[in-house]
Write a protein that holds these residues in place. Structure first.
Motif, PDB file in Angstrom:
ATOM      1  N   ALA A  31      13.113 205.804  42.704  1.00  0.00           N
ATOM      2  CA  ALA A  31      13.833 204.531  42.677  1.00  0.00           C
ATOM      3  C   ALA A  31      12.931 203.401  43.150  1.00  0.00           C
ATOM      4  N   GLN A  32      12.158 203.640  44.202  1.00  0.00           N
ATOM      5  CA  GLN A  32      11.255 202.611  44.721  1.00  0.00           C
ATOM      6  C   GLN A  32      10.194 202.253  43.695  1.00  0.00           C
ATOM      7  N   LYS A  33       9.649 203.254  43.024  1.00  0.00           N
ATOM      8  CA  LYS A  33       8.626 203.007  42.010  1.00  0.00           C
ATOM      9  C   LYS A  33       9.202 202.196  40.850  1.00  0.00           C
ATOM     10  N   ALA A  34      10.386 202.576  40.387  1.00  0.00           N
ATOM     11  CA  ALA A  34      11.025 201.857  39.281  1.00  0.00           C
ATOM     12  C   ALA A  34      11.371 200.432  39.687  1.00  0.00           C
ATOM     13  N   ALA A  35      11.896 200.262  40.900  1.00  0.00           N
ATOM     14  CA  ALA A  35      12.244 198.923  41.388  1.00  0.00           C
ATOM     15  C   ALA A  35      11.000 198.050  41.493  1.00  0.00           C
ATOM     16  N   ASP A  36       9.908 198.601  42.009  1.00  0.00           N
ATOM     17  CA  ASP A  36       8.669 197.835  42.144  1.00  0.00           C
ATOM     18  C   ASP A  36       8.164 197.346  40.789  1.00  0.00           C
ATOM     19  N   GLN A  37       8.233 198.206  39.774  1.00  0.00           N
ATOM     20  CA  GLN A  37       7.795 197.808  38.437  1.00  0.00           C
ATOM     21  C   GLN A  37       8.676 196.694  37.894  1.00  0.00           C
ATOM     22  N   PHE A  38       9.978 196.856  38.021  1.00  0.00           N
ATOM     23  CA  PHE A  38      10.924 195.860  37.512  1.00  0.00           C
ATOM     24  C   PHE A  38      10.727 194.528  38.230  1.00  0.00           C
ATOM     25  N   ILE A  39      10.696 194.571  39.552  1.00  0.00           N
ATOM     26  CA  ILE A  39      10.566 193.361  40.363  1.00  0.00           C
ATOM     27  C   ILE A  39       9.236 192.661  40.085  1.00  0.00           C
ATOM     28  N   SER A  55      10.485 205.385  35.011  1.00  0.00           N
ATOM     29  CA  SER A  55       9.563 206.415  35.471  1.00  0.00           C
ATOM     30  C   SER A  55       9.810 207.677  34.671  1.00  0.00           C
ATOM     31  N   GLU A  56       8.749 208.220  34.113  1.00  0.00           N
ATOM     32  CA  GLU A  56       8.836 209.411  33.287  1.00  0.00           C
ATOM     33  C   GLU A  56       8.229 210.580  34.042  1.00  0.00           C
ATOM     34  N   GLN A  88      15.339 202.006  32.255  1.00  0.00           N
ATOM     35  CA  GLN A  88      15.247 201.229  31.029  1.00  0.00           C
ATOM     36  C   GLN A  88      16.332 201.628  30.049  1.00  0.00           C
ATOM     37  N   THR A  89      17.245 200.680  29.806  1.00  0.00           N
ATOM     38  CA  THR A  89      18.278 200.822  28.790  1.00  0.00           C
ATOM     39  C   THR A  89      18.333 199.494  28.050  1.00  0.00           C
ATOM     40  N   ALA A  90      19.113 199.428  26.992  1.00  0.00           N
ATOM     41  CA  ALA A  90      19.255 198.161  26.273  1.00  0.00           C
ATOM     42  C   ALA A  90      19.829 197.089  27.196  1.00  0.00           C
ATOM     43  N   THR A  91      20.763 197.480  28.045  1.00  0.00           N
ATOM     44  CA  THR A  91      21.376 196.518  28.970  1.00  0.00           C
ATOM     45  C   THR A  91      20.367 196.031  30.002  1.00  0.00           C
ATOM     46  N   THR A  92      19.601 196.945  30.610  1.00  0.00           N
ATOM     47  CA  THR A  92      18.627 196.511  31.614  1.00  0.00           C
ATOM     48  C   THR A  92      17.503 195.698  30.979  1.00  0.00           C
ATOM     49  N   ASP A  93      17.158 195.994  29.724  1.00  0.00           N
ATOM     50  CA  ASP A  93      16.146 195.188  29.036  1.00  0.00           C
ATOM     51  C   ASP A  93      16.620 193.743  28.882  1.00  0.00           C
ATOM     52  N   ALA A  94      17.884 193.574  28.499  1.00  0.00           N
ATOM     53  CA  ALA A  94      18.442 192.225  28.339  1.00  0.00           C
ATOM     54  C   ALA A  94      18.498 191.502  29.682  1.00  0.00           C
ATOM     55  N   ILE A  95      18.926 192.216  30.721  1.00  0.00           N
ATOM     56  CA  ILE A  95      18.982 191.630  32.063  1.00  0.00           C
ATOM     57  C   ILE A  95      17.583 191.219  32.508  1.00  0.00           C
ATOM     58  N   ALA A 159      22.603 202.813  38.025  1.00  0.00           N
ATOM     59  CA  ALA A 159      23.388 203.947  38.536  1.00  0.00           C
ATOM     60  C   ALA A 159      24.107 204.649  37.394  1.00  0.00           C
ATOM     61  N   SER A 160      24.717 203.892  36.503  1.00  0.00           N
ATOM     62  CA  SER A 160      25.454 204.491  35.377  1.00  0.00           C
ATOM     63  C   SER A 160      24.520 205.188  34.406  1.00  0.00           C
ATOM     64  N   ALA A 161      23.348 204.597  34.140  1.00  0.00           N
ATOM     65  CA  ALA A 161      22.393 205.194  33.207  1.00  0.00           C
ATOM     66  C   ALA A 161      21.889 206.542  33.702  1.00  0.00           C
ATOM     67  N   ASN A 162      21.964 206.768  35.000  1.00  0.00           N
ATOM     68  CA  ASN A 162      21.539 208.037  35.583  1.00  0.00           C
ATOM     69  C   ASN A 162      22.709 208.973  35.857  1.00  0.00           C
ATOM     70  N   ASN A 163      23.879 208.611  35.333  1.00  0.00           N
ATOM     71  CA  ASN A 163      25.099 209.416  35.478  1.00  0.00           C
ATOM     72  C   ASN A 163      25.495 209.636  36.931  1.00  0.00           C
ATOM     73  N   HIS A 164      25.163 208.670  37.777  1.00  0.00           N
ATOM     74  CA  HIS A 164      25.533 208.736  39.192  1.00  0.00           C
ATOM     75  C   HIS A 164      25.982 207.353  39.663  1.00  0.00           C
ATOM     76  N   PRO A 165      27.185 206.918  39.264  1.00  0.00           N
ATOM     77  CA  PRO A 165      27.634 205.600  39.707  1.00  0.00           C
ATOM     78  C   PRO A 165      27.708 205.478  41.226  1.00  0.00           C
ATOM     79  N   GLU A 166      27.826 206.614  41.906  1.00  0.00           N
ATOM     80  CA  GLU A 166      27.881 206.590  43.375  1.00  0.00           C
ATOM     81  C   GLU A 166      26.536 206.204  43.996  1.00  0.00           C
ATOM     82  N   TRP A 167      25.470 206.164  43.200  1.00  0.00           N
ATOM     83  CA  TRP A 167      24.155 205.767  43.696  1.00  0.00           C
ATOM     84  C   TRP A 167      23.990 204.244  43.769  1.00  0.00           C
TER      85      TRP A 167
END
Length: 199
Positions: A31-39, A55-56, A88-95, A159-167
Motif C-alpha cells: 500500500a505504501q509503495k502504491a501510494a508513493d507512486q500515485f502521490i 504494484s505487480e 489502477q482501475t478506470a475509476t482511479t485513472d480518472a481520479i 479498497a473496493s478494487a482489492n475486494n476489501h472495503p474494510e481496508w
C-alpha cells in the motif's frame, strides 16, 4: 487396495484443507509503495498525465508441483507469499487525471502560499483564507471540495478494487502519511492532534 489408498489420500487431503487457516491482512508495504507512486505523479507537475501502475507481484520462479497443487486447492494460501495491492482501475485513472490537473492549475500555488494544507485524514483543507482576495475564496473552496471528493472516492475505490472495503481506513491512513511525507518544504500539514505545522 486401490480404493483404500484413494480413500486415505482423499481423507488426508480433506484434513489438510480443513486445517489451513488463511489470514487476510492489510499489505502495508504494498500500500505504501502504491501510494508513493500515485502521490508522486500528482505532486510532480512535470510528470506525464499517464496514470501510475499498480504494484505487480514478481513472476514465480521454480514453482514445485506440490505448490501448484496447493495453489489450485487453496489459491489464497499460496498467493499470500507476495502481497499485492491493486490501485489502477478506470475509476482511479480518472481520479488521478483530475487530481494532477487540479494540482498543476490551482492547488500547487495554494500549497506554496500556505493557503491550504494536508489534513491528518488524507484530505486538503483551507488553512488561511485571509491570504487570498475575497472574490477568489469561493473558487478556492470549490477546488478544495472537488479535491476532497476525489480523495474520498480514491480511498474507497482502492479498497473496493482489492475486494476489501474494510481496508478503506488503512488505505486512507497510508495515503495521509504519504501526502505529508511528500510535501515540499514550507507546505502546511496537520499533526495527529489536528494542529497545523509547516514542513
Amino acid at each position: 487396495m486401490r480404493k483404500l489408498v484413494y480413500g486415505l489420500l482423499t481423507m488426508l487431503l480433506v484434513a489438510l484443507v480443513g486445517c489451513v487457516t488463511i489470514n487476510v491482512y492489510f499489505p502495508e508495504a504494498a500500500a505504501q509503495k502504491a501510494a508513493d507512486q500515485f502521490i508522486g505523479t500528482v505532486l510532480d507537475s512535470s510528470a506525464p498525465a499517464a496514470a501510475p501502475k499498480g504494484s505487480e507481484p514478481p513472476p514465480k520462479k521454480g514453482v514445485q508441483p506440490s505448490a501448484m497443487l496447493l495453489d489450485l486447492l487453496i489459491p489464497a494460501a499460496y498467493a499470500a507469499d507476495v502481497p499485492n495491492l491493486r490501485i489502477q482501475t478506470a475509476t482511479t485513472d480518472a481520479i488521478h487525471g483530475r487530481m494532477q490537473a487540479r494540482f498543476r492549475d490551482t492547488l500547487g500555488a495554494l500549497f506554496n502560499s500556505g493557503v491550504v494544507g494536508f489534513t491528518q485524514d488524507g484530505l486538503v483543507a483551507v488553512r488561511d483564507a485571509g491570504k487570498v482576495p475575497l472574490d477568489q475564496r469561493s473558487a478556492i473552496n470549490a477546488a478544495v471540495a472537488d479535491e476532497n471528493r476525489d480523495r474520498n472516492a480514491l480511498y474507497r475505490e482502492v479498497a473496493s478494487a482489492n475486494n476489501h472495503p474494510e481496508w478503506e481506513p488503512q488505505i486512507r491512513s497510508t495515503f495521509a502519511k504519504g501526502w505529508i511525507e511528500r510535501a515540499s518544504p514550507g507546505w502546511y500539514y496537520q499533526d495527529p492532534s489536528g494542529a497545523w505545522k509547516q514542513k
